[in-house]
Motif scaffolding. Structure first.
Motif, PDB file in Angstrom:
ATOM      1  N   ALA A  44       0.979  -1.131  -0.132  1.00 56.89           N
ATOM      2  CA  ALA A  44      -0.200   0.202   0.090  1.00 56.89           C
ATOM      3  C   ALA A  44       0.969   1.234   0.305  1.00 56.89           C
ATOM      4  O   ALA A  44       2.157   1.346   0.850  1.00 56.89           O
ATOM      5  CB  ALA A  44      -1.171   0.144   1.252  1.00 56.89           C
ATOM      6  N   HIS A  46       0.709   5.397  -1.628  1.00 52.16           N
ATOM      7  CA  HIS A  46      -0.472   7.200  -0.811  1.00 52.16           C
ATOM      8  C   HIS A  46       0.563   7.890  -1.965  1.00 52.16           C
ATOM      9  O   HIS A  46       1.697   7.403  -2.011  1.00 52.16           O
ATOM     10  CB  HIS A  46      -0.685   7.713   0.201  1.00 52.16           C
ATOM     11  N   HIS A  54       0.446   1.047   8.250  1.00 50.77           N
ATOM     12  CA  HIS A  54      -1.504   1.362   8.164  1.00 50.77           C
ATOM     13  C   HIS A  54      -1.838   0.341   9.198  1.00 50.77           C
ATOM     14  O   HIS A  54      -1.623  -0.072   9.553  1.00 50.77           O
ATOM     15  CB  HIS A  54      -1.209   0.327   6.894  1.00 50.77           C
ATOM     16  N   LEU A 109      -2.646  -2.524  -3.111  1.00 53.78           N
ATOM     17  CA  LEU A 109      -4.454  -2.074  -2.234  1.00 53.78           C
ATOM     18  C   LEU A 109      -3.764  -0.316  -2.092  1.00 53.78           C
ATOM     19  O   LEU A 109      -3.016  -0.233  -2.008  1.00 53.78           O
ATOM     20  CB  LEU A 109      -3.472  -2.044  -0.835  1.00 53.78           C
ATOM     21  N   ASN A 111      -5.555   2.902  -0.666  1.00 57.93           N
ATOM     22  CA  ASN A 111      -5.929   3.254  -0.375  1.00 57.93           C
ATOM     23  C   ASN A 111      -6.282   4.942  -0.335  1.00 57.93           C
ATOM     24  O   ASN A 111      -5.663   5.472  -0.213  1.00 57.93           O
ATOM     25  CB  ASN A 111      -5.861   2.515   0.996  1.00 57.93           C
TER      26      ASN A 111
END
Length: 367
Positions: A44, A46, A54, A109, A111
């Motif tokens: 994951a 960003h 996370h 992932l 998110n």
């Protein structure tokens, strides 16, 4: 919960080496159950939020999976973000999972804001399409990215330019004056609503798009002017980006969300505060991440290249992602095997993390 092993991972980037002070540009924490290395691992990342710890990492590790909360060098440095550079650095994390952690299946992932970023990664790995922003050199590392095997969009936004534009205060008349406002478009003027009429909503949305386009026009002209100067880029500030009408008027796209609330609380206070998405940018970062016209950080075109099994999870009380966003993501996915699930919670799933982990785990094991 069994023993969870946490391993710090620090790696060089294809674009930057280790800093003089010692820090690696790519960093994260790998969570896994103790014992035999897991065969399936999540990654994951960003645009700028630190995902190393996370909130789902321990939950999914407890269910037998690896989880690499991964950061590119743009963690905490949104102002300088460049998409092609970030994709190259996500690729560093994916390769580490395959080559060093022993993972045989990689789950991307996506998110929150990372939804469009991880979609862009898989899209680029499957069919290279991302080009450098104006005046930048191509990044060779993004031409050969290792793809993921499955994709999960969790409480995911529809894309950076889309979400910024939807949240922009359309009443701003002067980008250099944080207090400037056209009263006819002021969302916080009681004379305009809430509730907001369909006519006001249409004018407001059009004005938001026009504001984004004006900034793009200015950024392109400014970059062109800099060609004759000593500087190659420059910083600028962006004001008032907590003014999505849906944050204020719960009758627009009704859901379980608390009315008159955004991720920073009261939208009026947040909108006139100093914390906001895109609040500091370089010209090239605007063009790479936020511009409706030039950014490739919108999810839609990338999702059309995501053909691996995919899961979309929407939080029904999310303050800033709406069911229309989740259904748009679901609809745009090219995967023939795709699933949409709902959980009753707010954006960061404070009450339903075990439930969400169970849901993702069950979906994964079925495949």
């Amino acid at each position: 919960m069994g023993e969870i092993v946490r391993e710090f991972v620090g790696l060089p980037s294809p674009l930057a080496g280790r800093a003089g002070a010692g820090g690696h540009p790519c960093q994260g924490v790998y969570h896994r159950p103790a014992g035999e290395p897991p065969k399936t691992a999540f990654i994951a990342a960003h645009y700028n939020v630190d995902f190393s710890e996370h909130y789902l990492a321990e939950h999914l590790a407890a269910r037998g999976h690896g989880f690499l909360g991964w950061n590119t060098r743009f963690r905490g440095d949104e102002a300088h973000f460049l998409l092609d550079h970030a994709l190259a650095e996500i690729g560093v994390g994916v390769r580490w999972l395959r080559d060093r952690a022993g993972a045989e299946r990689i789950v991307l992932l996506g998110n929150s804001g990372g939804g469009s970023l991880m979609a862009a990664y898989q899209s680029q790995a499957a069919e290279p399409n991302v080009t450098p922003v104006a005046g930048m050199r191509p990044v060779a590392a993004i031409e050969d990215l290792p793809p993921g095997d499955l994709f999960v969009a969790l409480a995911a936004h529809s894309g950076r330019p889309e979400v910024l534009t939807a949240w922009m205060d359309a009443s701003v008349t002067d980008e250099t004056d944080p207090l400037s406002a056209d009263p006819a478009l002021d969302p916080f003027d009681p004379g305009n609503g809430p509730p907001y009429t369909p006519e006001f909503q249409a004018r407001y949305r059009a004005a938001q798009r026009a504001r984004n386009e004006r900034i793009t026009d200015w950024a392109l002209a400014r970059l062109d002017a800099l060609k004759a100067a000593r500087a190659r880029d420059t910083l600028f500030t962006l004001h008032r980006t907590w003014a999505d009408l849906r944050m204020i008027d719960p009758s627009i796209e009704p859901s379980d969300r608390e009315p008159n609330r955004c991720y920073l609380g009261d939208p009026l206070r947040a909108n006139y505060g100093v914390y906001g998405i895109g609040s500091l940018c370089t010209l090239r970062t605007w063009l790479s991440m936020w511009s409706l016209r030039t950014s490739k950080c919108g999810a839609g075109p990338h999702l059309a290249r995501v053909t691996v099994p995919s899961l979309v999870v929407h939080a029904t009380a999310d303050e800033g992602v709406y069911e229309s966003d989740a259904r748009a993501i679901f609809g745009a996915l090219a995967a023939s095997d795709k699933t949409l699930e709902l959980v009753e919670d707010t954006h960061y799933l404070p009450r339903s993390r075990p439930q969400a982990a169970d849901l993702i785990d069950a979906w994964l094991r079925a495949r």
